[in-house]
Design a protein around this motif. Structure first.
Motif, PDB file in Angstrom:
ATOM      1  N   VAL A  41      17.071   1.305  -9.851  1.00 49.41           N
ATOM      2  CA  VAL A  41      17.968   2.141 -10.424  1.00 49.41           C
ATOM      3  C   VAL A  41      19.112   1.446 -11.204  1.00 49.41           C
ATOM      4  CG1 VAL A  41      17.703   3.526  -8.261  1.00 49.41           C
ATOM      5  CG2 VAL A  41      19.374   1.638  -8.132  1.00 49.41           C
ATOM      6  N   ARG A  42      19.837   1.984 -11.987  1.00 51.05           N
ATOM      7  CA  ARG A  42      20.644   1.614 -13.025  1.00 51.05           C
ATOM      8  C   ARG A  42      22.133   1.312 -12.365  1.00 51.05           C
ATOM      9  NH1 ARG A  42      20.942   6.270 -17.422  1.00 51.05           N
ATOM     10  NH2 ARG A  42      20.970   7.466 -15.311  1.00 51.05           N
ATOM     11  N   SER A  43      22.426   2.235 -11.352  1.00 50.67           N
ATOM     12  CA  SER A  43      23.549   1.942 -10.500  1.00 50.67           C
ATOM     13  C   SER A  43      23.062   3.080  -9.166  1.00 50.67           C
ATOM     14  CB  SER A  43      24.815   2.620 -11.181  1.00 50.67           C
ATOM     15  OG  SER A  43      24.634   3.863 -11.252  1.00 50.67           O
ATOM     16  N   ASP A  44      24.045   2.909  -8.251  1.00 48.73           N
ATOM     17  CA  ASP A  44      23.885   3.900  -7.059  1.00 48.73           C
ATOM     18  C   ASP A  44      23.616   5.330  -7.337  1.00 48.73           C
ATOM     19  OD1 ASP A  44      23.729   1.412  -5.502  1.00 48.73           O
ATOM     20  OD2 ASP A  44      25.589   1.789  -4.480  1.00 48.73           O
ATOM     21  N   ALA A  45      24.631   5.710  -8.606  1.00 47.48           N
ATOM     22  CA  ALA A  45      24.248   7.085  -8.877  1.00 47.48           C
ATOM     23  C   ALA A  45      23.117   7.560  -9.215  1.00 47.48           C
ATOM     24  CB  ALA A  45      25.190   7.237 -10.082  1.00 47.48           C
ATOM     25  N   ASP A  46      21.997   6.910  -9.261  1.00 49.05           N
ATOM     26  CA  ASP A  46      20.682   7.024  -9.520  1.00 49.05           C
ATOM     27  C   ASP A  46      19.982   7.586  -8.372  1.00 49.05           C
ATOM     28  OD1 ASP A  46      20.905   7.132 -12.161  1.00 49.05           O
ATOM     29  OD2 ASP A  46      20.074   5.202 -12.491  1.00 49.05           O
ATOM     30  N   PHE A  47      20.454   7.141  -7.082  1.00 52.45           N
ATOM     31  CA  PHE A  47      19.989   7.643  -5.933  1.00 52.45           C
ATOM     32  C   PHE A  47      20.389   9.100  -5.450  1.00 52.45           C
ATOM     33  CE2 PHE A  47      19.736   6.569  -1.046  1.00 52.45           C
ATOM     34  CZ  PHE A  47      18.686   7.113  -1.006  1.00 52.45           C
ATOM     35  N   VAL A  48      19.341  10.060  -5.834  1.00 54.39           N
ATOM     36  CA  VAL A  48      19.589  11.438  -5.482  1.00 54.39           C
ATOM     37  C   VAL A  48      19.320  11.739  -3.867  1.00 54.39           C
ATOM     38  CG1 VAL A  48      19.302  13.829  -6.174  1.00 54.39           C
ATOM     39  CG2 VAL A  48      19.356  11.753  -8.088  1.00 54.39           C
ATOM     40  N   ARG A 148       1.808  10.712 -10.899  1.00 57.35           N
ATOM     41  CA  ARG A 148       1.175  10.052 -10.121  1.00 57.35           C
ATOM     42  C   ARG A 148       1.048  10.041  -8.528  1.00 57.35           C
ATOM     43  NH1 ARG A 148      -1.724   5.712 -11.815  1.00 57.35           N
ATOM     44  NH2 ARG A 148      -0.162   5.297 -13.437  1.00 57.35           N
ATOM     45  N   ALA A 149       0.246  10.113  -7.883  1.00 56.82           N
ATOM     46  CA  ALA A 149       0.042  10.006  -6.398  1.00 56.82           C
ATOM     47  C   ALA A 149       0.171   8.825  -5.839  1.00 56.82           C
ATOM     48  CB  ALA A 149      -1.157  10.892  -5.895  1.00 56.82           C
ATOM     49  N   VAL A 150       1.328   8.537  -5.077  1.00 48.33           N
ATOM     50  CA  VAL A 150       1.472   7.236  -4.712  1.00 48.33           C
ATOM     51  C   VAL A 150       0.873   7.157  -2.906  1.00 48.33           C
ATOM     52  CG1 VAL A 150       3.417   5.355  -4.144  1.00 48.33           C
ATOM     53  CG2 VAL A 150       3.458   6.919  -6.336  1.00 48.33           C
ATOM     54  N   GLY A 151       1.860   7.809  -2.266  1.00 47.56           N
ATOM     55  CA  GLY A 151       1.580   7.788  -0.752  1.00 47.56           C
ATOM     56  C   GLY A 151       1.810   6.475   0.012  1.00 47.56           C
ATOM     57  N   GLN A 152       2.794   5.525  -0.399  1.00 45.13           N
ATOM     58  CA  GLN A 152       2.739   4.379   0.210  1.00 45.13           C
ATOM     59  C   GLN A 152       3.925   4.731   1.168  1.00 45.13           C
ATOM     60  OE1 GLN A 152       3.935   1.495  -2.881  1.00 45.13           O
ATOM     61  NE2 GLN A 152       1.734   1.254  -3.396  1.00 45.13           N
ATOM     62  N   GLY A 153       3.843   4.000   2.355  1.00 42.60           N
ATOM     63  CA  GLY A 153       4.825   4.212   3.573  1.00 42.60           C
ATOM     64  C   GLY A 153       5.644   3.063   3.948  1.00 42.60           C
ATOM     65  N   TYR A 154       6.880   3.236   4.536  1.00 44.31           N
ATOM     66  CA  TYR A 154       7.807   2.280   4.902  1.00 44.31           C
ATOM     67  C   TYR A 154       8.059   2.640   6.432  1.00 44.31           C
ATOM     68  CZ  TYR A 154       9.046   1.168   0.153  1.00 44.31           C
ATOM     69  OH  TYR A 154       9.178   0.598  -1.338  1.00 44.31           O
ATOM     70  N   ALA A 155       8.077   1.203   7.034  1.00 45.68           N
ATOM     71  CA  ALA A 155       8.398   1.382   8.579  1.00 45.68           C
ATOM     72  C   ALA A 155       9.845   1.350   8.890  1.00 45.68           C
ATOM     73  CB  ALA A 155       7.738   0.485   9.054  1.00 45.68           C
ATOM     74  N   ASN A 156      10.798   1.187   7.937  1.00 43.72           N
ATOM     75  CA  ASN A 156      12.205   0.900   8.226  1.00 43.72           C
ATOM     76  C   ASN A 156      13.145   2.128   7.513  1.00 43.72           C
ATOM     77  OD1 ASN A 156      11.560  -0.040   5.425  1.00 43.72           O
ATOM     78  ND2 ASN A 156      13.004  -1.756   5.628  1.00 43.72           N
ATOM     79  N   GLY A 157      12.398   3.326   7.291  1.00 43.50           N
ATOM     80  CA  GLY A 157      13.164   4.654   6.846  1.00 43.50           C
ATOM     81  C   GLY A 157      13.372   4.422   5.504  1.00 43.50           C
ATOM     82  N   LEU A 158      14.198   5.428   5.171  1.00 44.55           N
ATOM     83  CA  LEU A 158      14.891   5.716   3.820  1.00 44.55           C
ATOM     84  C   LEU A 158      15.577   4.509   3.421  1.00 44.55           C
ATOM     85  CD1 LEU A 158      15.244   7.837   1.213  1.00 44.55           C
ATOM     86  CD2 LEU A 158      17.291   8.641   2.619  1.00 44.55           C
ATOM     87  N   ALA A 159      16.452   4.109   4.054  1.00 44.06           N
ATOM     88  CA  ALA A 159      17.022   2.794   3.547  1.00 44.06           C
ATOM     89  C   ALA A 159      16.149   1.639   3.066  1.00 44.06           C
ATOM     90  CB  ALA A 159      17.774   2.365   4.944  1.00 44.06           C
ATOM     91  N   GLY A 160      15.048   1.638   3.415  1.00 42.15           N
ATOM     92  CA  GLY A 160      14.070   0.704   3.370  1.00 42.15           C
ATOM     93  C   GLY A 160      13.598   0.871   1.962  1.00 42.15           C
ATOM     94  N   ILE A 161      13.274   2.086   1.570  1.00 44.02           N
ATOM     95  CA  ILE A 161      12.988   2.658   0.068  1.00 44.02           C
ATOM     96  C   ILE A 161      14.101   2.193  -0.780  1.00 44.02           C
ATOM     97  CG2 ILE A 161      12.391   4.645  -1.181  1.00 44.02           C
ATOM     98  CD1 ILE A 161      10.704   5.704   0.924  1.00 44.02           C
ATOM     99  N   ALA A 162      15.319   2.622  -0.533  1.00 46.70           N
ATOM    100  CA  ALA A 162      16.291   2.687  -1.376  1.00 46.70           C
ATOM    101  C   ALA A 162      16.647   1.203  -1.644  1.00 46.70           C
ATOM    102  CB  ALA A 162      17.632   2.985  -0.770  1.00 46.70           C
ATOM    103  N   THR A 163      16.450  -0.001  -0.426  1.00 48.14           N
ATOM    104  CA  THR A 163      16.764  -1.149  -0.957  1.00 48.14           C
ATOM    105  C   THR A 163      15.644  -1.869  -2.065  1.00 48.14           C
ATOM    106  OG1 THR A 163      17.672  -1.413   1.348  1.00 48.14           O
ATOM    107  CG2 THR A 163      17.145  -3.466   0.267  1.00 48.14           C
ATOM    108  N   ASP A 164      14.438  -1.280  -1.731  1.00 49.36           N
ATOM    109  CA  ASP A 164      13.350  -1.853  -2.760  1.00 49.36           C
ATOM    110  C   ASP A 164      13.520  -1.410  -4.059  1.00 49.36           C
ATOM    111  OD1 ASP A 164      12.038  -3.439  -0.766  1.00 49.36           O
ATOM    112  OD2 ASP A 164      10.132  -2.306  -1.177  1.00 49.36           O
TER     113      ASP A 164
END
Length: 480
Positions: A41-48, A148-164
């Protein structure tokens, strides 16, 4: 004609404005991230997401009975330096929600045009311990947009995705070294993110397409974080009762000596109640340190109270309740309560907030996010097990900030109150009387003093829509 994609498959988007719907049997939150050429993301504002529902060219649509949650995307309005839009899905923390996606039917993402016609559908299979998913991504290719269909999973929730993807989420664990990533497909721009390792390999055979990625072997799950504790319902605040002390009984006249004295019944003792004990201005008290001996204490700004009571065992489990109301009737105010823990040198140890509801192995637990400030009593509460805090934690600062940028001049009746969580008895209260046109406030602090703790009312305003911006002011409030 609708195209059904399998994991890794892609197809062109023939229209600029699309709606990405996500249907799920379990309560879920849909989010989107706008990624630049770096794959971040360019900044935290790009997290919707639910607390920031709009971004440039992207808007969330809340779900309703018979209508799934969705992300509206107008690719013509997306800034030129945004190369990829990632659509994610995470399990809600509400009661009755499965702990993982393996405990419910697989969700389905459908991309529709403005008329509602389905263009693309995708259902990930083989889900297990995932708590969040990257469902789809829309990305630029040769001046056009593809899905594109991705379908990748995280075991640490939305915060894990956001961090990545570069969102600064406090205190999330760093991904382990050597974590595998999915190879980039040939046609995918270098700006697309390096996706997290999938938690499950697709069990459905994939038909290769000219720009499909090569098959990826199954990768291990991320370390699974323990389930979040159920939100703690805010207690109904108890109004302190003040009574006048019972006057001593009137002495009975002694009769003449020849008459035996008539016994007088003993007077009943006065009832014990919690009495409000305001402190003098400046927090000084000529009779010795103020503690909880006189019952409930009402603080003013910069006043302190020792959280001990003579002859009583030390407090082990306290609850900090924080509340507020909109200044104007009929409006809503979205504030977030947080707790920042520091050591004796002023180093931040952990932050517990709506994106991280538990810290220090459950010694600090957040009740969950309140988006409106409506209702009576505490809007959000944070439980602290004082006896479970690590010895290096010497200070806790409780903050409130306005995530959407609303100023505290739009807030009324903001308060914090300390409650003994084992008895539900209110111990200390601080009502914020002043206000400033700023977006954050330090409400109070707890400081370890030997084996006991003291609480000080702060009421200090600062600027910052997230608790990260309040860390430095909080450190200063502790004297570091």
């Amino acid at each position: 004609m609708s195209v059904t994609l399998t994991k890794g498959g892609n197809c062109p988007l023939a229209v600029a404005a699309v709606l990405v719907e996500v249907a799920s049997e379990a309560p879920v939150d849909v989010s989107a991230l706008l990624l630049a050429g770096s794959g971040k993301v360019r900044s935290d504002a790009d997290f919707v997401f639910y607390n920031q529902p709009t971004g440039p060219g992207v808007r969330l649509r809340e779900g309703a009975p018979g209508r799934p949650a969705a992300v509206q995307v107008d690719t013509a309005a997306v800034p030129a330096d945004v190369q990829t839009i990632v659509v994610t899905l995470s399990l809600d923390d509400g009661p009755g929600t499965p702990v993982t996606f393996g405990g419910t039917a697989a969700p389905t993402a459908t991309v529709r045009d403005a008329s509602g016609e389905a263009l693309v559908t995708f259902t990930p299979h083989g889900l297990g311990r995932e708590t969040a998913l990257v469902m789809l991504e829309l990305y630029r290719r040769g001046g056009a947009w593809k899905v594109r269909a991705v379908g990748q999973g995280y075991a640490n929730g939305l915060a894990g995705i956001a961090t990545d993807f570069g969102v600064a989420v406090d205190d999330e664990p760093t991904p382990p070294p050597g974590r595998p990533t999915q190879p980039q497909p040939q046609d995918r721009p270098q700006s697309a993110p390096a996706a997290a390792a999938p938690t499950q390999a697709s069990t459905r055979p994939q038909t290769p397409t000219p720009d499909s990625p090569p098959p990826t072997p199954a990768a291990p799950l991320l370390p699974h974080e323990p389930p979040r504790p159920a939100p703690i319902p805010p207690p109904v605040p108890r109004r302190p009762v003040t009574v006048q002390p019972t006057p001593p009984p009137t002495p009975t006249p002694v009769p003449p000596p020849q008459t035996p004295p008539t016994p007088t019944p003993a007077a009943a003792p006065a009832p014990t109640v919690a009495a409000t004990a305001p402190l003098p201005v400046g927090g000084t008290h000529t009779g010795g340190p103020i503690n909880l001996d006189k019952g409930r204490v009402s603080l003013r700004k910069d006043q302190s109270v020792s959280l001990v009571k003579t002859g009583a065992p030390p407090l082990t489990r306290i609850r900090m309740g924080l509340g507020w109301d909109p200044a104007k009737a009929g409006s809503s105010i979205d504030l977030d309560a947080s707790c920042i823990a520091f050591d004796a040198q002023g180093k931040k140890i952990v932050t517990v907030w709506f994106m991280k509801l538990s810290g220090l192995d459950g010694a600090i637990v957040h009740s969950g996010d309140n988006l409106t400030g409506e209702g009576e009593g505490d809007d959000e509460s944070i439980v602290v097990r004082l006896d479970a805090l690590p010895p290096q934690v010497t200070g806790l600062v409780f903050t409130v900030n306005s995530f959407l940028g609303q100023k505290f001049t739009e807030v009324s009746r903001a308060f914090c109150r300390l409650v003994d969580d084992t008895t539900d008895a209110e111990l200390v209260r601080f009502d914020l009387s002043a206000t400033e046109p700023r977006t954050g406030v330090l409400m109070c602090k707890l400081v370890r003093e030997g084996s006991a703790w003291s609480m000080t009312a702060l009421g200090r305003f600062a600027d910052g829509r997230t608790v990260r911006k309040l860390v430095d002011p909080a450190r200063e409030a502790l004297g570091h």
